[in-house]
Design an enzyme around this catalytic site. Structure first.
Site, mmCIF file in Angstrom:
data_model
loop_
_atom_site.group_PDB
_atom_site.id
_atom_site.type_symbol
_atom_site.label_atom_id
_atom_site.label_comp_id
_atom_site.label_asym_id
_atom_site.label_seq_id
_atom_site.Cartn_x
_atom_site.Cartn_y
_atom_site.Cartn_z
ATOM 1 C CB CYS A 143 83.671 37.655 82.446
ATOM 2 S SG CYS A 143 84.536 36.987 83.886
ATOM 3 C CB CYS A 146 83.861 32.649 82.897
ATOM 4 S SG CYS A 146 82.559 33.898 82.747
ATOM 5 C CB CYS A 166 75.914 49.498 77.457
ATOM 6 S SG CYS A 166 74.155 49.244 77.237
HETATM 7 ZN ZN LIG Z 1 82.929 35.463 84.478
#
Ligand SMILES: [Zn+2]
Length: 177
Positions: A143, A146, A166
């Site tokens: 991500c 974060c 994936c």
């Molecule tokens: Zn995140």
């Protein structure tokens, strides 16, 4: 600040609501609090958290055991364990750590691997790094907000991108459109 700007843009359908909320500043006008805007409002609030700098113990407190192992320590879900593996509903798959929108349901496909797979991520939602574990070179994806581990990207996906993102189901929160 850049992250905040990007993630708001990426909210897509919620953008208008956020724009409204940003303009009024008061936050919960009757209009903005209505129905489907609830999720968007929660996201707006969650953006005040400094996601990239939460401590390991803070993450542990926020997440389920499996989410924590996958997102924070790059564990891998056992295949065919994700409850929404076959999910074909329209919606968004958000990061289970910080709720940043990562994938649109339109890009989900059945890779027959046992892990939820997508052929494209939402623009700017992911960062990548080289992963040399398992004696091969793979592209790890995480991500962008974060830094939570999501899964890996392979070059054997379907058209139009040829990519297979994936993902670990534990790293995703599905939000129905
Ligand atoms: Zn995140």
């Amino acid at each position: 600040m850049l992250n905040k700007t990007l993630s708001r843009r990426e909210l897509g359908l919620g953008a208008a609501v956020l724009a409204l909320a940003a303009c009024t500043k008061a936050g919960t006008t009757a209009q903005a609090a209505e129905g489907s805007t609830k999720g968007a409002m929660e996201k707006k609030m969650s953006e005040n958290i400094d996601w990239a700098n939460l401590t390991d113990s803070q993450w542990k407190a926020r997440l389920t055991d499996q989410e924590y192992k996958v997102l924070r320590h790059e564990a891998t879900d056992r295949p065919f364990t994700y409850a929404l593996l076959e999910n074909k509903e329209t919606g968004i798959y958000d990061c289970a750590g910080c709720e940043l929108p990562l994938f649109e349901s339109e890009t989900k496909f059945d890779s027959r691997t046992g892990w939820p797979s997508f052929w494209q991520n939402i623009d700017g939602s992911l960062g990548t790094k080289e992963d040399r574990k398992l004696f091969s070179l793979r592209t790890e994806m995480h991500c962008s907000r974060c830094k939570g581990h999501i899964g890996h990207i392979f070059n054997d996906g379907p058209a139009p991108t040829g990519k297979r993102f994936c993902a670990n189901g534990s790293a995703l929160h599905f939000r129905k459109a």
